[in-house]
Structures are given as structure tokens and as C-alpha cells.
Write an enzyme that holds these catalytic residues in place. Structure first.
Site, mmCIF file in Angstrom:
data_model
loop_
_atom_site.group_PDB
_atom_site.id
_atom_site.type_symbol
_atom_site.label_atom_id
_atom_site.label_comp_id
_atom_site.label_asym_id
_atom_site.label_seq_id
_atom_site.Cartn_x
_atom_site.Cartn_y
_atom_site.Cartn_z
ATOM 1 N N LYS A 78 0.825 -1.211 0.000
ATOM 2 C CA LYS A 78 0.000 0.000 0.000
ATOM 3 C C LYS A 78 0.861 1.264 0.000
ATOM 4 O O LYS A 78 0.347 2.348 -0.282
ATOM 5 C CB LYS A 78 -0.969 0.017 1.180
ATOM 6 C CG LYS A 78 -0.341 0.211 2.536
ATOM 7 C CD LYS A 78 -1.419 0.381 3.602
ATOM 8 C CE LYS A 78 -0.807 0.670 4.954
ATOM 9 N NZ LYS A 78 -1.815 0.978 5.982
ATOM 10 N N ASP A 79 2.178 1.127 0.298
ATOM 11 C CA ASP A 79 3.079 2.274 0.267
ATOM 12 C C ASP A 79 3.740 2.462 -1.094
ATOM 13 O O ASP A 79 4.468 3.434 -1.297
ATOM 14 C CB ASP A 79 4.188 2.116 1.324
ATOM 15 C CG ASP A 79 3.664 2.215 2.741
ATOM 16 O OD1 ASP A 79 2.594 2.817 2.928
ATOM 17 O OD2 ASP A 79 4.325 1.694 3.652
ATOM 18 N N THR A 122 -5.502 9.228 13.177
ATOM 19 C CA THR A 122 -5.097 8.642 11.901
ATOM 20 C C THR A 122 -4.655 9.762 10.983
ATOM 21 O O THR A 122 -5.181 10.872 11.058
ATOM 22 C CB THR A 122 -6.226 7.844 11.222
ATOM 23 O OG1 THR A 122 -5.735 7.313 9.973
ATOM 24 C CG2 THR A 122 -7.442 8.711 10.920
ATOM 25 N N ARG A 126 -8.122 8.288 3.610
ATOM 26 C CA ARG A 126 -9.142 7.244 3.425
ATOM 27 C C ARG A 126 -9.840 6.958 4.749
ATOM 28 O O ARG A 126 -11.081 6.944 4.822
ATOM 29 C CB ARG A 126 -8.480 5.967 2.893
ATOM 30 C CG ARG A 126 -9.424 4.764 2.839
ATOM 31 C CD ARG A 126 -8.661 3.486 2.481
ATOM 32 N NE ARG A 126 -7.669 3.147 3.481
ATOM 33 C CZ ARG A 126 -7.897 2.410 4.560
ATOM 34 N NH1 ARG A 126 -9.111 1.934 4.792
ATOM 35 N NH2 ARG A 126 -6.932 2.133 5.413
ATOM 36 N N ARG A 127 -9.058 6.731 5.785
ATOM 37 C CA ARG A 127 -9.658 6.432 7.086
ATOM 38 C C ARG A 127 -10.436 7.624 7.623
ATOM 39 O O ARG A 127 -11.496 7.455 8.231
ATOM 40 C CB ARG A 127 -8.573 6.000 8.074
ATOM 41 C CG ARG A 127 -8.000 4.617 7.768
ATOM 42 C CD ARG A 127 -6.867 4.260 8.699
ATOM 43 N NE ARG A 127 -6.339 2.918 8.395
ATOM 44 C CZ ARG A 127 -5.067 2.581 8.514
ATOM 45 N NH1 ARG A 127 -4.178 3.471 8.930
ATOM 46 N NH2 ARG A 127 -4.658 1.359 8.225
ATOM 47 N N ARG A 144 1.168 10.389 12.986
ATOM 48 C CA ARG A 144 2.262 9.886 12.155
ATOM 49 C C ARG A 144 3.247 9.132 13.023
ATOM 50 O O ARG A 144 3.191 9.157 14.236
ATOM 51 C CB ARG A 144 2.994 11.058 11.466
ATOM 52 C CG ARG A 144 2.247 11.745 10.330
ATOM 53 C CD ARG A 144 2.157 10.903 9.066
ATOM 54 N NE ARG A 144 3.417 10.283 8.712
ATOM 55 C CZ ARG A 144 4.443 10.901 8.098
ATOM 56 N NH1 ARG A 144 4.333 12.168 7.774
ATOM 57 N NH2 ARG A 144 5.550 10.250 7.808
ATOM 58 N N GLY A 145 4.196 8.475 12.375
ATOM 59 C CA GLY A 145 5.218 7.712 13.080
ATOM 60 C C GLY A 145 5.061 6.227 12.825
ATOM 61 O O GLY A 145 4.074 5.776 12.245
ATOM 62 N N ASN A 146 6.085 5.456 13.237
ATOM 63 C CA ASN A 146 5.993 4.016 13.060
ATOM 64 C C ASN A 146 4.986 3.424 14.040
ATOM 65 O O ASN A 146 4.408 4.134 14.867
ATOM 66 C CB ASN A 146 7.380 3.364 13.183
ATOM 67 C CG ASN A 146 8.008 3.577 14.552
ATOM 68 O OD1 ASN A 146 7.327 3.547 15.576
ATOM 69 N ND2 ASN A 146 9.315 3.786 14.582
ATOM 70 N N THR A 149 5.530 4.082 17.763
ATOM 71 C CA THR A 149 5.309 5.489 18.109
ATOM 72 C C THR A 149 3.824 5.791 18.210
ATOM 73 O O THR A 149 3.373 6.481 19.134
ATOM 74 C CB THR A 149 5.955 6.399 17.054
ATOM 75 O OG1 THR A 149 7.373 6.173 17.045
ATOM 76 C CG2 THR A 149 5.690 7.875 17.353
ATOM 77 N N ARG A 150 3.047 5.272 17.287
ATOM 78 C CA ARG A 150 1.599 5.516 17.296
ATOM 79 C C ARG A 150 0.949 4.911 18.546
ATOM 80 O O ARG A 150 0.109 5.544 19.188
ATOM 81 C CB ARG A 150 0.959 4.942 16.027
ATOM 82 C CG ARG A 150 1.443 5.617 14.756
ATOM 83 C CD ARG A 150 0.780 5.054 13.517
ATOM 84 N NE ARG A 150 1.442 5.537 12.313
ATOM 85 C CZ ARG A 150 0.869 5.636 11.122
ATOM 86 N NH1 ARG A 150 -0.388 5.288 10.966
ATOM 87 N NH2 ARG A 150 1.546 6.077 10.083
ATOM 88 N N CYS A 237 -1.562 9.788 -1.712
ATOM 89 C CA CYS A 237 -1.970 10.069 -0.322
ATOM 90 C C CYS A 237 -2.973 11.199 -0.244
ATOM 91 O O CYS A 237 -3.657 11.354 0.764
ATOM 92 C CB CYS A 237 -0.759 10.495 0.491
ATOM 93 S SG CYS A 237 0.329 9.164 0.862
#
Length: 309
Positions: A78-79, A122, A126-127, A144-146, A149-150, A237
Site C-alpha cells: 500500500k506504500d 489517523t 481514506r480512514r 504519524r510515526g511508526n 510510536t503511534r 496520499c
């Protein structure tokens, strides 16, 4: 064969690369990893739609491929941008993990259980669009973040709940953090969500041959249809677009949705099905559904600058 995998250095990306490394090692190859930090990992104070899109997660890895420092790059599909640069190819799509979105909260069991005005995190447009369609009262804030982190920000109390891909949580043995999973009818997944894609230089047929045993054709057919919708709509995005396909007894069924993240335009949906003979048939189905969706967006009064003509 000696192979080097280029990968981001987040915990999830490293898991994905190590998974591919293990499978290739089982095939008799000698495989090492080249960990890299991408611009997408470095820029955390702005949404991806404002700083260049998800391609920021793959550019440095493509440079490593181009310069010969790596032979393949493992991505969350998806990235991966819908159009790869000249000279690059998507050589392998692996079997999909759970493609759905997960509701994660320390206090609430589901989206419906959130109190009025609750804060949900988020940064996916889309979300955002799908959450607004379900609960207009919610406060949706950027996140944001990995993955770690989230989750830390959630646990610190910055949000009442966050929405994450179920696949990432499951791959990192963090399924216990999932309070509930959204059905596709509740929150249609992103194109390619839950699938891993492997990118190579198109001039490396020997690498493609080495990856052939890792290909999962059923997943590739599904994501080919989904990505065709996104490609036809000019998705990035900056477009609140969902596309999700299922495959049953040779029939590919595809759903897509477009939503306004501001909630001014009703959610627009489109769907179709076709015999899944090959990737070309899957992509043709994606184009048909994209055409339906484009017409629906225009009829609903959607912003045409967000929809490829």
C-alpha cells in the site's frame, strides 16, 4: 545466489525483510539486509499528502537498487506508488495477511462505543473519510510515526482510539492490542493493504526468477485490480480512496469507495466482478470500477481536482 534486500529500518519493515530473507534462504540463496532510513520516516510533523506522498517511503530504496547496493526492496504494497519509475518492476506479490483495519483503544471496545466527541488518531485520508461517514461527531486528529510510536501516543492519552492496519499488528505479535476489527463494509481497506510487494530493477531477470517461488498469484490478482482503481483515479496520499478485492472460485469481486475527508460530500461506492483469468483481466476490472466511481463522485458533487479525468 547472493542477494541483498533494501529495507526501511522500522521494526515492521525489518520483520517484513527478515521474512523474505528467511524464505529466500530456504530456497538456497545467501541473503543479507541493507537497512535504510527514508524521508517518509524522517518527516513526522506533516501529513504525507503535503510532503510528497507514500513514495517517500520507497525512493531511497530505489536508489540503492539503481546504484547496485541492493538487488531487491521489500515494501508494504500500500506504500508503493501506482506507477513505478522507468527501469523498475514489481517482481513479486506475496500472500496477503489480514487486509482489514483495526480499532485500537485502551478504554473502548469499538468505534460505536466511543463517546461523542472522542479523539481518534489517523493520518490516512481514506480512514478520515470513512470515519466521518460513520461518526460525524468524532474529533479526528493526525497521527504519524511508526507502529510503536503511534501506540505510545495512544497510551500516553493523546487519543481515545487509533486506527491501524491489522496486518502490521499481527506480524509483530501485537494482535492483543486490537479491540475490534472493521469489516470491509464498515471500513473498506486501502489498495494493497496487508500484502508485501518486492521491487527490483527490470533489467534483473535472474532476481525475478529467484523470487518466483514467493509469488502468491491469488493475492497478486486481487491487488492488481485494487491498484488499477487507484491508478485510474490518479490516487495518492492526497486522495481519500479505498479499493478491496476478493477472489472466489475464479471470480474476482472488487469494491471501491471515495470519500470527502471534510464530510461535505456523501461517501461514494462502486463495485464489479469478473472472471480472474490473469493480471490483465484483473486490471480491466479495476478500470471498470474506477469509471463507475469517477462518475459517482462527479454526480455527488465531489471535487474534480481530486479525480483524474
Amino acid at each position: 545466489m547472493n542477494l541483498t534486500i533494501a529495507t526501511r529500518e522500522s521494526r515492521l519493515a525489518m520483520w517484513q525483510a527478515e521474512h523474505v530473507q528467511a524464505l529466500l534462504t530456504q530456497q538456497g540463496h545467501a541473503v543479507k539486509l541493507l537497512g535504510m532510513t527514508t524521508r517518509g520516516d524522517q518527516i513526522l510533523d506533516r501529513s504525507l499528502s503535503k510532503v510528497g506522498g507514500k513514495g517517500l517511503f520507497v525512493k531511497e530504496l530505489e536508489v540503492a537498487l539503481e546504484e547496485g547496493h541492493a538487488d531487491l526492496a521489500v515494501h508494504s504494497l500500500k506504500d508503493v506508488p501506482m506507477e513505478l519509475p522507468e527501469g523498475f518492476a514489481l517482481a513479486c506479490v506475496m500472500e496477503r495477511e489480514d487486509p482489514r483495519d483495526a480499532f485500537v483503544s485502551p478504554r473502548y471496545a469499538s468505534l460505536a462505543a466511543l463517546p461523542q466527541g472522542a479523539v481518534v488518531g489517523t493520518s490516512s485520508l481514506r480512514r478520515v473519510a470513512l470515519l466521518r461517514a460513520a461518526r460525524r461527531d468524532l474529533r479526528i486528529e493526525p497521527l504519524r510515526g511508526n507502529l510503536d510510536t503511534r501506540l505510545r501516543k495512544l497510551d500516553e492519552g493523546q487519543y481515545d482510539a487509533i486506527v491501524l492496519a491489522a496486518a502490521g499488528l499481527k506480524r509483530l505479535d501485537m494482535e492483543h492490542r486490537i479491540r475490534s476489527v472493521f469489516t470491509p463494509a464498515q471500513m473498506l481497506p486501502a489498495a494493497g493493504q496487508g500484502a508485501l510487494g518486492i521491487e527490483i530493477r527490470s533489467s534483473r531477470p535472474e532476481v525475478q526468477a529467484a523470487l518466483a517461488p514467493l509469488v502468491h498469484q491469488g493475492t497478486w490478482l486481487r491487488v492488481a485490480a485494487e491498484r488499477a482503481v487507484s491508478r485510474a483515479m490518479g490516487a495518492s496520499c492526497s486522495m481519500p480512496l479505498a479499493a478491496y478485492a476478493t477472489l472466489d472460485s475464479g471470480t474476482l469481486s472488487l469494491q471501491a469507495a471515495w470519500g470527502d475527508p471534510h464530510g461535505h460530500v456523501p461517501l461514494v461506492r462502486a463495485q464489479g466482478s469478473a472472471a480472474a483469468a490473469d493480471l490483465a483481466a484483473a486490471e480491466a476490472l479495476g478500470l471498470q470500477v474506477a469509471d463507475q466511481l469517477r462518475q459517482g463522485v462527479q454526480q455527488a458533487g465531489g471535487t474534480l481536482e481530486n479525480v483524474a479525468r
